[in-house]
Design a protein around this motif. Structure first.
Motif, PDB file in Angstrom:
ATOM      1  N   GLU A   1       1.154  -8.226   0.358  1.00  0.00           N
ATOM      2  CA  GLU A   1       0.609  -7.004  -0.248  1.00  0.00           C
ATOM      3  C   GLU A   1      -0.568  -7.319  -1.158  1.00  0.00           C
TER       4      GLU A   1
ATOM      5  N   GLU B   1      -4.439  -2.840 -13.109  1.00  0.00           N
ATOM      6  CA  GLU B   1      -3.599  -2.388 -14.225  1.00  0.00           C
ATOM      7  C   GLU B   1      -4.334  -1.375 -15.101  1.00  0.00           C
TER       8      GLU B   1
ATOM      9  N   LYS C   1      -3.157   5.698 -12.819  1.00  0.00           N
ATOM     10  CA  LYS C   1      -2.040   5.694 -11.864  1.00  0.00           C
ATOM     11  C   LYS C   1      -2.198   6.874 -10.914  1.00  0.00           C
TER      12      LYS C   1
ATOM     13  N   GLN D   1      -0.552   9.354  -8.051  1.00  0.00           N
ATOM     14  CA  GLN D   1       0.734   9.830  -7.543  1.00  0.00           C
ATOM     15  C   GLN D   1       0.853   9.331  -6.116  1.00  0.00           C
ATOM     16  N   HIS D   2       1.976   8.714  -5.802  1.00  0.00           N
ATOM     17  CA  HIS D   2       2.148   8.229  -4.432  1.00  0.00           C
ATOM     18  C   HIS D   2       2.589   9.376  -3.536  1.00  0.00           C
TER      19      HIS D   2
ATOM     20  N   LEU E   1       1.605   1.092  -2.066  1.00  0.00           N
ATOM     21  CA  LEU E   1       2.871   0.511  -2.510  1.00  0.00           C
ATOM     22  C   LEU E   1       2.736  -0.939  -2.947  1.00  0.00           C
TER      23      LEU E   1
ATOM     24  N   MET F   1       1.233  -2.450  -5.525  1.00  0.00           N
ATOM     25  CA  MET F   1       1.527  -2.693  -6.946  1.00  0.00           C
ATOM     26  C   MET F   1       3.001  -2.435  -7.250  1.00  0.00           C
ATOM     27  N   VAL F   2       3.590  -1.448  -6.583  1.00  0.00           N
ATOM     28  CA  VAL F   2       5.019  -1.167  -6.770  1.00  0.00           C
ATOM     29  C   VAL F   2       5.838  -2.394  -6.360  1.00  0.00           C
ATOM     30  N   CYS F   3       5.486  -2.980  -5.208  1.00  0.00           N
ATOM     31  CA  CYS F   3       6.160  -4.196  -4.720  1.00  0.00           C
ATOM     32  C   CYS F   3       6.017  -5.337  -5.721  1.00  0.00           C
TER      33      CYS F   3
ATOM     34  N   ARG G   1       5.508  -5.328  -8.916  1.00  0.00           N
ATOM     35  CA  ARG G   1       6.314  -5.135 -10.129  1.00  0.00           C
ATOM     36  C   ARG G   1       7.806  -5.266  -9.854  1.00  0.00           C
ATOM     37  N   GLN G   2       8.239  -4.800  -8.687  1.00  0.00           N
ATOM     38  CA  GLN G   2       9.663  -4.803  -8.374  1.00  0.00           C
ATOM     39  C   GLN G   2      10.186  -6.196  -8.059  1.00  0.00           C
TER      40      GLN G   2
END
Length: 158
Positions: free
Chosen positions: A63, A106, A110, A112-113, A121, A123-125, A127-128
């Motif tokens: 990613e 960063e 932000k 909205q997805h 996704l 950045m979501v990956c 962080r998760q």
């Protein structure tokens, strides 16, 4: 029709400066993603990460590279990217260096997805699945540092 001198867009240069480190140099071509995933997976396995953790680490690197290709390089397929990975104790650190536009994701607003729109996704990956992610703006691009610990999913996570 001169195809002899065309470099293979999927070729990567892999070195192991030490038993616990790896460096991969590649071009910003989507064909490089599969060989890089293979090397990152092998490195994470050697560092002692289990199958599930390796899958997450590989996904995050994929990613992050896709983001570099799409955003830092505007989908140009011939720009340099450098990955360095180090294993130490219970953690793996992966740095991804590009020489692109140098925008820190960063600091961007932000979005909205929208589940019906592809992308968004990465950045979501990151962080998760990683314990630490840090963007280090460079005078000529960006360096992303990501750290993943073996205890990532355990209750002791701080």
């Amino acid at each position: 029709e001169n195809t002899v001198n065309k470099p293979d867009p999927s070729s990567i240069t892999l070195t192991h400066p030490s038993p616990t480190s790896m460096q991969v140099k590649l071009l910003s071509h989507p064909a490089t993603l599969a060989p890089v995933r293979k090397e990152v997976e092998a490195f994470a396995e050697k560092a002692g990460f289990d199958s599930a953790a390796r899958g997450e680490i590989v996904l995050v690197v994929n990613e992050a590279l896709a983001n570099v290709m799409r955003h830092a390089y505007g989908s140009a397929t011939d720009r340099p990217i450098e990955i360095t990975a180090q294993a130490a104790g219970d953690a793996i650190q992966i740095d991804i260096r590009d020489w692109g536009v140098g925008k820190n994701p960063e600091t961007l607003p932000k979005k909205q997805h929208d589940p019906l729109t592809p992308g968004g996704l990465g950045m979501v990956c990151l962080r998760q699945y990683m314990d630490e992610i840090t963007f280090h703006p460079q005078p000529d691009g960006m360096k992303l540092t990501m750290v993943r610990r073996k205890a990532h999913n355990s209750r002791e996570k701080k």
